[in-house]
Design a protein around this motif. Structure first.
Motif, mmCIF file in Angstrom:
data_model
loop_
_atom_site.group_PDB
_atom_site.id
_atom_site.type_symbol
_atom_site.label_atom_id
_atom_site.label_comp_id
_atom_site.label_asym_id
_atom_site.label_seq_id
_atom_site.Cartn_x
_atom_site.Cartn_y
_atom_site.Cartn_z
ATOM 1 N N UNK A 161 -49.758 33.001 27.216
ATOM 2 C CA UNK A 161 -49.349 32.167 26.078
ATOM 3 C C UNK A 161 -48.287 32.866 25.246
ATOM 4 N N UNK A 162 -47.413 32.071 24.625
ATOM 5 C CA UNK A 162 -46.368 32.624 23.782
ATOM 6 C C UNK A 162 -46.974 33.168 22.493
ATOM 7 N N UNK A 163 -46.292 34.146 21.871
ATOM 8 C CA UNK A 163 -46.827 34.727 20.637
ATOM 9 C C UNK A 163 -47.061 33.657 19.573
ATOM 10 N N UNK A 164 -48.219 33.734 18.931
ATOM 11 C CA UNK A 164 -48.532 32.824 17.835
ATOM 12 C C UNK A 164 -48.939 31.426 18.246
ATOM 13 N N UNK A 165 -49.100 31.170 19.548
ATOM 14 C CA UNK A 165 -49.394 29.809 20.017
ATOM 15 C C UNK A 165 -50.665 29.259 19.385
ATOM 16 N N UNK A 166 -51.597 30.131 19.043
ATOM 17 C CA UNK A 166 -52.853 29.663 18.455
ATOM 18 C C UNK A 166 -52.655 29.079 17.056
ATOM 19 N N UNK A 167 -51.469 29.323 16.442
ATOM 20 C CA UNK A 167 -51.193 28.823 15.095
ATOM 21 C C UNK A 167 -50.325 27.574 15.079
ATOM 22 N N UNK A 194 -39.051 36.784 7.474
ATOM 23 C CA UNK A 194 -39.732 36.155 8.612
ATOM 24 C C UNK A 194 -39.943 37.175 9.730
ATOM 25 N N UNK A 195 -38.921 37.990 9.995
ATOM 26 C CA UNK A 195 -39.061 39.024 11.028
ATOM 27 C C UNK A 195 -40.177 40.001 10.670
ATOM 28 N N UNK A 196 -40.269 40.354 9.388
ATOM 29 C CA UNK A 196 -41.290 41.311 8.951
ATOM 30 C C UNK A 196 -42.675 40.687 9.012
ATOM 31 N N UNK A 197 -42.828 39.450 8.572
ATOM 32 C CA UNK A 197 -44.136 38.794 8.582
ATOM 33 C C UNK A 197 -44.683 38.622 10.002
ATOM 34 N N UNK A 198 -43.776 38.523 10.974
ATOM 35 C CA UNK A 198 -44.202 38.307 12.355
ATOM 36 C C UNK A 198 -44.118 39.557 13.213
ATOM 37 N N UNK A 199 -43.855 40.706 12.569
ATOM 38 C CA UNK A 199 -43.798 41.994 13.283
ATOM 39 C C UNK A 199 -42.821 41.943 14.455
ATOM 40 N N UNK A 200 -41.643 41.353 14.230
ATOM 41 C CA UNK A 200 -40.630 41.258 15.279
ATOM 42 C C UNK A 200 -39.827 42.552 15.302
ATOM 43 N N UNK A 201 -39.992 43.325 16.354
ATOM 44 C CA UNK A 201 -39.225 44.558 16.473
ATOM 45 C C UNK A 201 -37.760 44.264 16.722
ATOM 46 N N UNK A 202 -37.474 43.181 17.453
ATOM 47 C CA UNK A 202 -36.101 42.773 17.730
ATOM 48 C C UNK A 202 -35.962 41.320 17.293
ATOM 49 N N UNK A 203 -35.242 41.102 16.202
ATOM 50 C CA UNK A 203 -35.091 39.750 15.656
ATOM 51 C C UNK A 203 -34.319 38.832 16.594
ATOM 52 N N UNK A 204 -33.662 39.400 17.613
ATOM 53 C CA UNK A 204 -32.933 38.572 18.575
ATOM 54 C C UNK A 204 -33.868 37.884 19.564
ATOM 55 N N UNK A 205 -35.069 38.430 19.746
ATOM 56 C CA UNK A 205 -35.944 37.966 20.819
ATOM 57 C C UNK A 205 -36.991 36.996 20.294
ATOM 58 N N UNK A 206 -36.594 35.741 20.177
ATOM 59 C CA UNK A 206 -37.553 34.684 19.906
ATOM 60 C C UNK A 206 -37.436 33.667 21.030
ATOM 61 N N UNK A 207 -38.546 32.997 21.336
ATOM 62 C CA UNK A 207 -38.585 32.104 22.482
ATOM 63 C C UNK A 207 -38.942 30.688 22.054
ATOM 64 N N UNK A 208 -38.390 29.729 22.781
ATOM 65 C CA UNK A 208 -38.752 28.338 22.549
ATOM 66 C C UNK A 208 -40.259 28.185 22.750
ATOM 67 N N UNK A 209 -40.923 27.597 21.780
ATOM 68 C CA UNK A 209 -42.370 27.440 21.837
ATOM 69 C C UNK A 209 -43.133 28.516 21.093
ATOM 70 N N UNK A 210 -42.468 29.618 20.768
ATOM 71 C CA UNK A 210 -43.112 30.664 19.979
ATOM 72 C C UNK A 210 -43.392 30.135 18.578
ATOM 73 N N UNK A 211 -44.512 30.559 17.990
ATOM 74 C CA UNK A 211 -44.897 30.087 16.663
ATOM 75 C C UNK A 211 -44.757 31.240 15.669
ATOM 76 N N UNK A 212 -43.970 30.999 14.612
ATOM 77 C CA UNK A 212 -43.668 32.036 13.636
ATOM 78 C C UNK A 212 -44.260 31.691 12.272
#
Length: 309
Positions: free
Chosen positions: A60-66, A95-113
Motif C-alpha cells: 500500500x502507498x504511504x498514508x493509504x489508511x488515512x 507538509x514535507x515535515x508533517x509527513x516525514x518526507x526525506x525527499x520532497x520530490x518523491x510523492x506518488x499518485x494515490x499517496x495520502x498526505x
C-alpha cells in the motif's frame, strides 16, 4: 572321408570371426544413466497450471489508511508539493515535515498526505472543498518558519516536476521596509492592499482565472498585500512563472505570479506594502501580475477583500 582343403580353411576362418565377434561384444559396456544422483537434492517446482494467475501482494502507498479523513489529501496526477501547499493553504515545507518526507520530490499518485499540523484538535477541524481540511484560529499572526528542506523538483507516477527556480531567474533579497498594518476586520481577517498600481485586465473567474491580472511595465514594483511570511519563491509551479506565495495567517495566502525578478526568499517575513518583486512576463503572453487571494486554500474573488479604487 575326403575334405577339401578349401572347405577346412573357410570353416576355420568363419569360426575365428565368430570368436572375435563374441569377444568384442563382451568388452564394450552398455551405456548407463545414473538416476540416483542429481546436482540438486530439492524437489522440482510444480508446473503452473494453465489459466491460473498467482497474485502478487501489492504494497500500500504511504498514508493509504488515512484516505478520506479530515486533514489529509490524496495525491492526484499532476500534483507537486508546491501545488498541494497552495491548494491546502499551507507551506510545502510544513507538509514535507508533517509527513516525514526525506525527499520532497518523491510523492506518488494515490499517496495520502497530512495537510494539517499534527497538533490540530479534532473538534476544531472544519471541512472544506477537495477533501482539504483547515481550522480557524483566533490569532492572525504568521506561523513561525519551518525547518529548511530541499525544494521539491519532481514527483513520481505521473506527477509533474517542479523546479525551485527557472534558468535565468533573477533572485535578489531586499531589506524589509516596515509599513503600518491595518487592524483585522474580524477573526483571522486582514485588510489587504492592491499589490500593483496598473489597470485590471482580467477579473476573477472561478473556472478560468483564479485571481486578478493587473497590467504594467517590466520592472514595475509588486507589493505585499498584507503582512506575512514567504512560503515559496521560485518557478516550480507550471503556469505561474516566477512566483511568490505569502502566508498571512492560518486562513489566508496570497500569490504573485509572472515576475521578472524576485526580491524575497523563503521563510522571510515581509510587511504590507513592501516591494517583494518586479513585474514581468515569465510563463505569460504579456507583462502582467497575476494575483490570487486564497482562503483556506480556496481561491476567492479579490474584490471582496481589496479596497475600491
Amino acid at each position: 572321408m575326403f575334405v577339401s582343403r578349401g572347405l577346412v580353411v573357410g570353416f576355420t576362418v568363419a569360426m575365428a570371426g565368430l570368436v572375435l565377434s563374441g569377444c568384442g561384444t563382451r568388452m564394450n559396456k552398455a551405456p548407463v544413466e545414473d538416476r540416483g544422483t542429481s546436482s540438486s537434492t530439492s524437489a522440482p517446482a510444480p508446473a503452473a497450471q494453465p489459466g491460473v494467475v498467482v497474485a502478487t501482494p501489492i504494497k500500500p502507498l504511504p498514508g493509504a489508511e488515512n484516505a478520506g479523513k479530515p486533514g489529509y489529501y490524496t495525491v492526484k496526477p499532476g500534483d507537486t508539493l508546491i501545488r498541494i501547499g497552495l491548494e491546502s493553504g499551507q507551506s510545502w515545507k510544513d507538509i514535507a515535515r508533517w509527513n516525514n518526507l526525506e525527499n520532497a520530490n518523491l510523492i506518488e499518485v494515490g499517496q495520502v498526505l497530512r495537510v494539517l499540523p499534527p497538533s490540530a484538535a479534532p473538534a476544531a477541524v472544519a471541512a472544506s472543498e477537495n477533501g482539504v481540511v483547515t481550522r480557524p484560529v483566533t490569532s492572525s499572526s504568521v506561523a513561525p518558519a519551518s525547518t529548511p528542506a530541499a525544494a521539491p523538483a519532481s514527483a513520481a507516477s505521473g506527477v509533474k516536476p517542479a523546479a525551485p527556480a527557472a534558468s535565468g531567474t533573477v533572485v535578489a533579497v531586499a531589506p524589509a521596509t516596515p509599513a503600518p498594518a491595518a487592524a483585522p476586520a474580524g477573526e483571522d481577517e486582514l485588510a489587504f492592499i492592491w499589490p500593483a498600481s496598473g489597470s485590471l485586465i482580467a477579473g476573477f473567474d472561478e473556472a478560468r482565472n483564479k485571481g486578478f491580472d493587473i497590467a504594467g511595465k517590466a520592472g514595475d514594483p509588486v507589493l505585499a498585500a498584507a503582512d506575512g511570511r514567504v512560503v515559496y519563491a521560485g518557478a516550480g509551479l507550471r503556469g505561474y512563472g516566477n512566483l511568490i506565495i505569502l502566508k498571512h495567517n492560518n486562513t489566508f495566502l496570497t500569490a504573485y505570479a509572472h515576475n521578472q525578478t524576485l526580491l524575497v526568499k523563503e521563510d522571510q517575513a515581509v510587511r504590507k506594502g513592501q516591494k517583494i518583486a518586479e513585474m514581468g512576463n515569465t510563463d505569460a503572453d504579456r507583462v502582467k501580475l497575476h494575483f490570487e487571494i486564497r482562503r483556506q486554500g480556496k481561491p476567492v474573488d479579490p474584490t471582496r477583500y481589496l479596497p475600491s479604487r
